[in-house]
Design a protein around this motif. Structure first.
Motif, mmCIF file in Angstrom:
data_model
loop_
_atom_site.group_PDB
_atom_site.id
_atom_site.type_symbol
_atom_site.label_atom_id
_atom_site.label_comp_id
_atom_site.label_asym_id
_atom_site.label_seq_id
_atom_site.Cartn_x
_atom_site.Cartn_y
_atom_site.Cartn_z
ATOM 1 N N GLY A 144 0.820 -1.203 0.000
ATOM 2 C CA GLY A 144 0.000 0.000 0.000
ATOM 3 C C GLY A 144 0.854 1.253 0.000
ATOM 4 N N GLN A 145 1.883 1.260 0.822
ATOM 5 C CA GLN A 145 2.783 2.419 0.895
ATOM 6 C C GLN A 145 3.513 2.624 -0.431
ATOM 7 O OE1 GLN A 145 5.618 2.160 4.128
ATOM 8 N NE2 GLN A 145 7.047 3.531 3.108
ATOM 9 N N THR A 146 4.003 1.534 -1.020
ATOM 10 C CA THR A 146 4.749 1.624 -2.279
ATOM 11 C C THR A 146 3.863 2.143 -3.407
ATOM 12 O OG1 THR A 146 6.140 -0.237 -1.581
ATOM 13 C CG2 THR A 146 6.120 0.296 -3.928
ATOM 14 N N LEU A 147 2.649 1.617 -3.506
ATOM 15 C CA LEU A 147 1.746 2.046 -4.569
ATOM 16 C C LEU A 147 1.305 3.490 -4.375
ATOM 17 C CD1 LEU A 147 -0.428 -1.195 -4.896
ATOM 18 C CD2 LEU A 147 1.308 -0.355 -6.512
ATOM 19 N N ARG A 148 1.103 3.890 -3.130
ATOM 20 C CA ARG A 148 0.710 5.284 -2.882
ATOM 21 C C ARG A 148 1.815 6.231 -3.313
ATOM 22 N NH1 ARG A 148 -1.083 7.845 3.025
ATOM 23 N NH2 ARG A 148 -1.807 9.870 2.208
ATOM 24 N N GLU A 149 3.058 5.879 -2.961
ATOM 25 C CA GLU A 149 4.184 6.724 -3.353
ATOM 26 C C GLU A 149 4.346 6.778 -4.872
ATOM 27 O OE1 GLU A 149 7.393 4.950 -1.262
ATOM 28 O OE2 GLU A 149 6.867 5.853 0.682
ATOM 29 N N ALA A 150 3.910 5.700 -5.564
ATOM 30 C CA ALA A 150 4.012 5.660 -7.023
ATOM 31 C C ALA A 150 2.822 6.332 -7.705
ATOM 32 C CB ALA A 150 4.124 4.212 -7.485
ATOM 33 N N ALA B 149 -3.261 1.226 -4.046
ATOM 34 C CA ALA B 149 -2.898 1.381 -2.640
ATOM 35 C C ALA B 149 -4.092 1.090 -1.739
ATOM 36 C CB ALA B 149 -2.376 2.788 -2.392
ATOM 37 N N ILE B 150 -5.252 1.626 -2.109
ATOM 38 C CA ILE B 150 -6.448 1.384 -1.294
ATOM 39 C C ILE B 150 -6.768 -0.104 -1.248
ATOM 40 C CG2 ILE B 150 -8.960 1.679 -1.256
ATOM 41 C CD1 ILE B 150 -8.558 4.586 -1.948
ATOM 42 N N ALA C 238 -4.884 -0.066 14.948
ATOM 43 C CA ALA C 238 -5.227 1.291 15.379
ATOM 44 C C ALA C 238 -4.005 2.183 15.221
ATOM 45 C CB ALA C 238 -5.695 1.279 16.832
ATOM 46 N N GLY C 239 -4.219 3.469 15.410
ATOM 47 C CA GLY C 239 -3.122 4.411 15.331
ATOM 48 C C GLY C 239 -3.064 5.138 14.008
ATOM 49 N N GLU C 240 -2.124 6.085 13.935
ATOM 50 C CA GLU C 240 -2.021 6.937 12.754
ATOM 51 C C GLU C 240 -1.617 6.163 11.504
ATOM 52 O OE1 GLU C 240 -2.993 10.161 12.874
ATOM 53 O OE2 GLU C 240 -3.585 9.525 14.873
ATOM 54 N N ASP C 241 -0.935 5.047 11.667
ATOM 55 C CA ASP C 241 -0.468 4.278 10.512
ATOM 56 C C ASP C 241 -1.320 3.049 10.239
ATOM 57 O OD1 ASP C 241 1.680 5.922 9.802
ATOM 58 O OD2 ASP C 241 2.945 5.035 11.355
ATOM 59 N N HIS D 135 -4.821 5.213 6.482
ATOM 60 C CA HIS D 135 -4.223 5.482 5.172
ATOM 61 C C HIS D 135 -5.312 5.573 4.099
ATOM 62 C CE1 HIS D 135 -0.007 5.375 6.215
ATOM 63 N NE2 HIS D 135 -0.149 4.214 6.848
ATOM 64 N N ILE D 136 -6.268 4.656 4.165
ATOM 65 C CA ILE D 136 -7.367 4.687 3.191
ATOM 66 C C ILE D 136 -8.132 6.004 3.305
ATOM 67 C CG2 ILE D 136 -9.591 3.645 2.582
ATOM 68 C CD1 ILE D 136 -8.378 0.937 3.497
ATOM 69 N N ALA D 137 -8.407 6.416 4.535
ATOM 70 C CA ALA D 137 -9.181 7.641 4.747
ATOM 71 C C ALA D 137 -8.460 8.851 4.174
ATOM 72 C CB ALA D 137 -9.442 7.830 6.233
#
Length: 802
Positions: free
Chosen positions: A624-630, A636-637, A651-654, A659-661
């Motif tokens: 997800g992180q890699t696709l978002r950066e690309a 990514a979603i 839970a948490g920021e990560d 990330h989806i939100a």
């Protein structure tokens, strides 16, 4: 002839001087030999032999090391007048000197006499001459440690060890500086001291104290037996042994042990104070008070006992009595920072805090926060206590004092006497609860409501067990009760626990209580204790769980309690819990496994790994992180959605849903963002960002249910967000929910809104909805008093008059 006679006379004088010098050296060596033998006698409890040996040397050199040793021994044995005279002579004869040895001797004498400022000056001057001297630095560290300045003490001990790495007294001193904050490190240092000197009684006592802190009494007793084999007359070891007998409810044996101590030193009130300290450590505060008062009956000059009594009374809720005891301690020793901090905190409570009484609840709030928190804290405490008493079929003894601190350091001082306590948010002593207010830390760092509920659950378990429930069980029940009250309050450590399972890092149940003393494992200990309680509840039911807590009041230990309540051993309980864990966490554990090559994975390598491990949470998050950066946001979603399906508790920021939100919100895909945020808020009771985002997206869409849920979360986490409170109140008015609207508007009004007239009118509307017309009329008139031409208030008044 005359000249020759003179030369012979000078030669004779020279020979005589040499003779005197040789005699002095011999005498000095003999005195040193006597001193070393006396120190050995003292370390083995042969006190009378040491006294006999030291007296003639002291008579010959009243300011020497032997005199210092004699004075210290006389004080140790309760011969105070003799000891003070001896030490005053030592201090007087060394005070004017400038050599490091004499300054050190003067400092040690001054410290023993209670002249702490003088002692500090002597040690400082000695250190200026020889900054690396291990003896000076160790003595200085011991002074700091006695005065509760652990950080300064640690610096001195470390300086001593830099010069002499195997200095036992410095190793023991350094261990004592971390005894409470880092027990594993304290154990390591004490064991290192014993490697150097296996006969070090102080090192053995550190280890015994550590075992007592983890309620491992058999292990503590073994260390004490070793210490007493070396020195059967050690007052410290004998006192700790007596405390063990007291904790085991062996009253007659305790009394006999006390008598043995007093036979050595008839004024040694420490034997009762130490027992009181250990009782307080086990949260048996009423008993601790009695024991500490007995120490003072025996020795009214025991400043440490006065200070301990004050702290004990703070924990029973007797703040006036605590002030009296602490003031007595402070008059005798104005350098005790714990006493000073506690008295200052009591002044702060008197001058800056307001008291709200609700039945058997007494809630103290900072005057700047009371307008808002009066509505929320008092009602939540009432809700919690009512629910907990119903679940546990137990009525708590009151009054129950709840103090909510606007500054975290004030909470820490009220709880332990010192600032700090990083990571702690609340504490419970049975009938006293201390917690951070929502403003004590930045909004979103914790949920004050969950913390208060957690601590009130301790009220039940501590009182039900007569203050004897082991920490792992009390904490586990409090963790579970948070989750039972609100699902989103559950400690968000599911993923960490699953990862620990993969690493073989789950805590064996036999070590769970001790894990709460380990800063590296305490977070996991809380989570795992909550899981153990869930297992017990599922396997045996609420009534049996209640019986388990109650049986600790009889003085049994955990293995006995398990056998008598459930008919299982600890090993059998471990096996049952392991099955529970596999059932609850097996799938998550497999999803959290980290495939080989994860760190290097990227591009085609990542895709290949995913083909081999399609249900790997770490790989999907990385994808997800890699696709978002690309820039592949749809991809990514999809990756994050698969990860969220594997670990919905994340839970948490990560977390995947956060990330989806964020991706969906940036792309104006409000529907997808709202669904993701809804999932976050459902499992993360401290995520203020998610709650605010959800409210801002759901409200314009007319999604009242989600908006109300989001705004309720915002107001719960940050009650001082008056805008969110007003929005929640108005939404509640629209849906006819007066029970939500009234406290929301009262809190807004108490928080000092910009438009007070509108706030009064809002509250009037809520009262009118609830049928409380006199209250509505009062608020309407208050609005008109501020703004006589306020049409909305005028219309309200007309409606009320009709």
């Amino acid at each position: 002839m005359r000249a020759r006679v003179i030369r012979l006379s000078i030669a004779g004088l020279a020979l005589a001087a040499v003779g005197v010098g040789v005699a002095a050296i011999a005498q000095s060596r003999e005195a040193e030999s006597v001193l070393q033998r006396a120190r050995t006698d003292i370390s083995r409890g042969r006190y009378q032999d040491a006294l006999t040996a030291l007296r003639p040397v002291t008579d010959a050199a009243p300011g020497g090391d032997a005199a210092l040793e004699l004075g210290l021994l006389q004080l140790y044995l309760g011969r105070r007048d003799e000891g003070r005279r001896t030490l005053q002579a030592v201090a007087a004869r060394n005070a004017g000197a400038t050599s490091p040895a004499t300054l050190l001797r003067a400092g040690q004498a001054a410290r023993a006499l209670g002249a702490y400022q003088d002692a500090n000056s002597f040690f400082r001057d000695a250190n200026a001459h020889v900054p690396e001297d291990p003896a000076v630095n160790t003595a200085w560290g011991e002074l700091f440690l006695e005065k509760y300045s652990k950080s300064e003490a640690a610096k001195s001990f470390q300086a001593a060890l830099a010069a002499e790495p195997v200095r036992v007294s410095a190793l023991v001193g350094l261990a004592r500086t971390v005894l409470d904050d880092n027990p594993p490190r304290a154990r390591e240092l004490a064991e290192q001291a014993l490697e150097t000197d296996a006969t070090s009684v102080p090192a053995l006592l550190v280890l015994a104290d550590l075992e007592l802190g983890d309620a491992r009494e058999a292990e503590a007793r073994a260390w004490l037996n070793k210490a007493l084999a070396l020195n059967p007359a050690s007052l410290e070891a004998l006192s700790l042994q007596a405390a063990l007998l007291y904790l085991d409810d062996r009253t007659a044996a305790f009394d006999e042990a006390v008598a043995g101590v007093l036979a050595i030193n008839p004024t040694y009130g420490e034997v009762y104070r130490v027992a009181g300290a250990q009782a307080a450590r086990r949260y048996r505060f009423p008993e601790a008070e009695v024991l500490t008062r007995r120490a003072l009956d025996l020795d009214p000059a025991n400043t440490a006992a006065w200070a301990q009594l004050g702290m004990t009374l703070l924990r029973t809720g007797d703040e006036p009595g605590a002030r009296t005891a602490l003031e007595t301690a402070f008059e005798r020793d104005p350098f005790d920072v714990v006493t000073y901090n506690s008295l200052t905190l009591l002044d702060t409570l008197d001058e800056q805090y307001e008291t709200v009484t609700e039945g058997n609840l007494v809630v103290r709030l900072h005057r700047d926060e009371a307008g808002v928190m009066r509505e929320y804290a008092t009602s939540l405490a009432r809700e919690a206590l009512d629910a907990l008493e119903a679940h546990w079929s137990f009525t708590a003894e009151g009054p129950i004092l709840i103090e909510m601190f606007a500054r975290h350091d004030d909470f820490a001082v009220r709880t332990l006497g010192l600032p700090g306590m990083i990571g702690a948010l609340g504490a419970c002593f049975g009938r006293v609860v201390t917690v951070d207010s929502p403003r004590a830390l930045p909004p979103g760092e914790f949920n004050w409501a969950a913390t208060l509920w957690h601590e009130l659950a301790h009220v039940i378990t501590l009182q039900l067990s007569s203050q004897r429930v082991p920490r792992w069980l009390s904490e586990g029940i409090s963790e579970f009760e948070e989750k039972r009250a609100r699902a989103e309050w559950a400690r968000p450590m599911h993923l960490e626990f699953a990862h620990a399972l993969n690493q073989g890092g789950a805590i064996p149940l036999a070590e769970l209580n001790a894990a709460f003393s380990d800063p590296q494992r305490i977070g996991m200990a809380y989570f795992q204790a909550g899981q153990v309680v869930e297992h017990l509840l599922e396997a045996y039911g609420q009534d049996k769980l209640r019986a388990l807590v109650a049986v600790f009041a009889t003085g049994v230990d955990t293995p006995e309690a398990m056998t008598s309540t459930f008919g299982v051993s600890i090993d059998e309980l471990q096996a049952g819990f392991d099955r529970f864990v596999e059932e609850r966490f097996g799938a998550l554990k497999r999803a959290m496994q980290r495939p080989d090559g994860l760190k290097e994975a990227g591009g085609a390598g990542l895709e290949k790994l995913l083909e081999q491990h399609p249900d790997s949470y770490p790989l999907l998050v990385l994808q997800g992180q890699t696709l978002r950066e690309a820039g592949d946001y749809d991809g990514a979603i999809r990756a994050y959605e698969r990860a969220a399906a594997l670990a919905p508790q994340a839970a948490g920021e990560d977390s995947p849903n956060m990330h989806i939100a964020r991706i969906a919100s940036d792309r104006k895909d409000t529907d997808r963002a709202v669904r993701a945020l809804d999932a976050v808020v459902a499992v993360d009771g401290t995520n203020l960002e998610a709650a605010r985002m959800l409210a801002s997206l759901a409200e314009p869409r007319g999604d009242r249910s989600r908006t109300a849920r989001a705004l309720s979360a915002v107001v719960e986490i940050d009650p001082f967000d008056l805008g969110a409170g007003a929005r929640l109140g108005r939404l509640a008015l629209e849906t006819g929910d007066a029970a939500t609207a009234i406290p929301a508007f009262k809190a807004v009004l108490g928080g000092g809104p910009v438009d007070r007239a509108a706030a009064h009118a809002d509250l009037a509307d809520a009262y009118l909805l609830a049928g409380r017309r006199p209250d509505a009329r009062r608020e309407t008139l208050a609005a008109l008093e501020i703004a006589p031409g306020f049409e909305r208030a005028q219309d309200l008044l007309l409606e009320l008059l009709e």
